[in-house]
Design an enzyme around this catalytic site. Sequence first.
Site, PDB file in Angstrom:
ATOM      1  N   TYR A  55      -1.742  -1.682  10.346  1.00 36.53           N
ATOM      2  CA  TYR A  55      -1.965  -1.858   8.902  1.00 36.53           C
ATOM      3  C   TYR A  55      -0.791  -1.266   8.130  1.00 36.53           C
ATOM      4  O   TYR A  55      -0.202  -1.924   7.265  1.00 36.53           O
ATOM      5  CB  TYR A  55      -3.272  -1.178   8.491  1.00 36.53           C
ATOM      6  CG  TYR A  55      -3.560  -1.262   7.004  1.00 36.53           C
ATOM      7  CD1 TYR A  55      -4.103  -2.418   6.450  1.00 36.53           C
ATOM      8  CD2 TYR A  55      -3.265  -0.205   6.147  1.00 36.53           C
ATOM      9  CE1 TYR A  55      -4.348  -2.507   5.079  1.00 36.53           C
ATOM     10  CE2 TYR A  55      -3.509  -0.289   4.789  1.00 36.53           C
ATOM     11  CZ  TYR A  55      -4.051  -1.437   4.260  1.00 36.53           C
ATOM     12  OH  TYR A  55      -4.278  -1.532   2.904  1.00 36.53           O
ATOM     13  N   SER A  69       0.845  -1.203   0.000  1.00 33.81           N
ATOM     14  CA  SER A  69       0.000   0.000   0.000  1.00 33.81           C
ATOM     15  C   SER A  69       0.874   1.245   0.000  1.00 33.81           C
ATOM     16  O   SER A  69       2.006   1.212   0.522  1.00 33.81           O
ATOM     17  CB  SER A  69      -0.879   0.012   1.254  1.00 33.81           C
ATOM     18  OG  SER A  69      -1.559   1.242   1.372  1.00 33.81           O
TER      19      SER A  69
HETATM   20  N1  LIG Z   1      -8.813  -0.343  -0.891  1.00 35.94           N
HETATM   21  C1  LIG Z   1      -7.728   0.389  -0.719  1.00 35.94           C
HETATM   22  O1  LIG Z   1      -7.798   1.627  -0.682  1.00 35.94           O
HETATM   23  C2  LIG Z   1      -6.393  -0.273  -0.597  1.00 35.94           C
HETATM   24  C3  LIG Z   1      -5.257   0.529  -0.673  1.00 35.94           C
HETATM   25  C4  LIG Z   1      -4.012  -0.073  -0.574  1.00 35.94           C
HETATM   26  C5  LIG Z   1      -3.911  -1.435  -0.411  1.00 35.94           C
HETATM   27  N2  LIG Z   1      -5.052  -2.197  -0.324  1.00 35.94           N
HETATM   28  C6  LIG Z   1      -4.877  -3.638  -0.151  1.00 35.94           C
HETATM   29  O2  LIG Z   1      -5.559  -4.301  -1.185  1.00 35.94           O
HETATM   30  C7  LIG Z   1      -5.871  -5.625  -0.759  1.00 35.94           C
HETATM   31  C8  LIG Z   1      -7.325  -5.927  -1.095  1.00 35.94           C
HETATM   32  O3  LIG Z   1      -8.144  -5.119  -0.265  1.00 35.94           O
HETATM   33  P1  LIG Z   1      -9.473  -4.398  -0.781  1.00 35.94           P
HETATM   34  O4  LIG Z   1      -9.263  -2.960  -0.676  1.00 35.94           O
HETATM   35  O5  LIG Z   1      -9.900  -4.987  -2.047  1.00 35.94           O
HETATM   36  O6  LIG Z   1     -10.480  -4.777   0.425  1.00 35.94           O
HETATM   37  P2  LIG Z   1     -11.653  -5.852   0.538  1.00 35.94           P
HETATM   38  O7  LIG Z   1     -12.728  -5.538  -0.430  1.00 35.94           O
HETATM   39  O8  LIG Z   1     -11.985  -5.887   1.980  1.00 35.94           O
HETATM   40  O9  LIG Z   1     -10.964  -7.200   0.109  1.00 35.94           O
HETATM   41  C9  LIG Z   1     -10.121  -7.904   0.987  1.00 35.94           C
HETATM   42  C10 LIG Z   1     -10.102  -9.329   0.557  1.00 35.94           C
HETATM   43  O10 LIG Z   1      -9.228 -10.057   1.427  1.00 35.94           O
HETATM   44  C11 LIG Z   1      -9.930 -11.169   1.941  1.00 35.94           C
HETATM   45  N3  LIG Z   1      -9.455 -11.543   3.262  1.00 35.94           N
HETATM   46  C12 LIG Z   1      -9.391 -10.777   4.363  1.00 35.94           C
HETATM   47  N4  LIG Z   1      -8.894 -11.487   5.391  1.00 35.94           N
HETATM   48  C13 LIG Z   1      -8.655 -12.724   4.921  1.00 35.94           C
HETATM   49  C14 LIG Z   1      -8.168 -13.901   5.481  1.00 35.94           C
HETATM   50  N5  LIG Z   1      -7.790 -13.967   6.766  1.00 35.94           N
HETATM   51  N6  LIG Z   1      -8.038 -14.991   4.706  1.00 35.94           N
HETATM   52  C15 LIG Z   1      -8.412 -14.956   3.407  1.00 35.94           C
HETATM   53  N7  LIG Z   1      -8.899 -13.875   2.809  1.00 35.94           N
HETATM   54  C16 LIG Z   1      -9.029 -12.770   3.558  1.00 35.94           C
HETATM   55  C17 LIG Z   1     -11.378 -10.757   1.962  1.00 35.94           C
HETATM   56  O11 LIG Z   1     -12.180 -11.919   1.987  1.00 35.94           O
HETATM   57  P3  LIG Z   1     -13.664 -11.926   2.627  1.00 35.94           P
HETATM   58  O12 LIG Z   1     -14.292 -10.616   2.286  1.00 35.94           O
HETATM   59  O13 LIG Z   1     -14.286 -13.081   1.926  1.00 35.94           O
HETATM   60  O14 LIG Z   1     -13.486 -12.092   4.074  1.00 35.94           O
HETATM   61  C18 LIG Z   1     -11.475  -9.990   0.658  1.00 35.94           C
HETATM   62  O15 LIG Z   1     -11.638 -10.876  -0.423  1.00 35.94           O
HETATM   63  C19 LIG Z   1      -5.560  -5.665   0.734  1.00 35.94           C
HETATM   64  O16 LIG Z   1      -4.317  -6.285   0.944  1.00 35.94           O
HETATM   65  C20 LIG Z   1      -5.481  -4.192   1.109  1.00 35.94           C
HETATM   66  O17 LIG Z   1      -4.689  -3.972   2.228  1.00 35.94           O
HETATM   67  C21 LIG Z   1      -6.277  -1.653  -0.416  1.00 35.94           C
END
Ligand SMILES: NC(=O)c1ccc[n+]([C@@H]2O[C@H](COP(=O)([O-])OP(=O)(O)OC[C@H]3O[C@@H](n4cnc5c(N)ncnc54)[C@H](OP(=O)(O)O)[C@@H]3O)[C@@H](O)[C@H]2O)c1
Length: 252
Positions: free
Chosen positions: A153, A140
């Site tokens: 985080y 991130s």
């Molecule tokens: N959105 C942002 O602004 C942003 C910015 C920088 C980085 N990121 C990174 O991008 C990645 C994806 O996040 P997102 O933003 O798309 O959020 P999200 O919609 O909450 O997606 C997170 C995903 O990770 C899964 N997950 C969470 N805990 C888990 C576990 N213990 N075992 C297996 N799967 C798990 C969730 O599965 P379930 O929903 O089925 O539990 C979901 O599919 C993350 O690593 C996040 O830190 C996001």
Amino acid sequence: MKSFHSIVITGASSGIGEGLALDYATTGVRLALGGRDEARLQAVAAACRARGAEVEAQTIDVADREVMATWLRAQDAAKPVDLILANAGISIEKGKGQAIDEERTRRTFEVNVEGTFNTVFPLLEAMRARRQGQIGIVASLAGFIGLPRAAAYNASKSAMRVWGESIRHQLRRDNVGVSVICPGFVESRITVGNDFPMPFLMNAERASAIIRRGLAHDRARIAFPIGTKAAIWLAATLPGNTTDWLLGRFSR
Ligand SMILES: NC(=O)c1ccc[n+]([C@@H]2O[C@H](COP(=O)([O-])OP(=O)(O)OC[C@H]3O[C@@H](n4cnc5c(N)ncnc54)[C@H](OP(=O)(O)O)[C@@H]3O)[C@@H](O)[C@H]2O)c1
């Protein structure tokens, strides 16, 4: 340019992972998708199958080392994996009383750090032996400086960014690429409840397109969008006391 035909994506049940799964789904591609929410995961799997991909969807916790290793080796046996996307992640320090909480800090590291190790290590030796493969680690832009919120985080993402950048050098001699993915704000279940301004917020489809292009070119770091990237870069280059003062004012 690299193209991928057997892809593992963790956290494929929503947000960026869902966007990537749909983006890669086409005839001739095998997708192994992980997530925890069965209904959302199966919905993504069905949408990917409708686009012609072969899909294996597994409800799985990335923090479970043994289960992950067994699942990943089975995917590699079905079709040698040429792209790993360690995308699953959590941000659970929102709201009063939830910042600097020991249990939330430890759980964040279990999922964001150990979960990434549990996704990468079971397939690493096979990729090295084949001298083929790409590893995408979702870190991130929050992992560059000590921001006033979400300490665990940010620290977990910082650790994965530096780890990924470092192993990239070591794996180059085995012809295995590593790309560290550093998004700014992306619409997803992680950002949906945020109660602060999110400049340059983009949707998951757009983020996926940028990530996909970066992986095809084996970019060391896929950081976006440019506005957030520039602000973080500037903050990271300022003297520590100045950054501290600025962030202190900003957070108040
Ligand atoms: N959105 C942002 O602004 C942003 C910015 C920088 C980085 N990121 C990174 O991008 C990645 C994806 O996040 P997102 O933003 O798309 O959020 P999200 O919609 O909450 O997606 C997170 C995903 O990770 C899964 N997950 C969470 N805990 C888990 C576990 N213990 N075992 C297996 N799967 C798990 C969730 O599965 P379930 O929903 O089925 O539990 C979901 O599919 C993350 O690593 C996040 O830190 C996001």
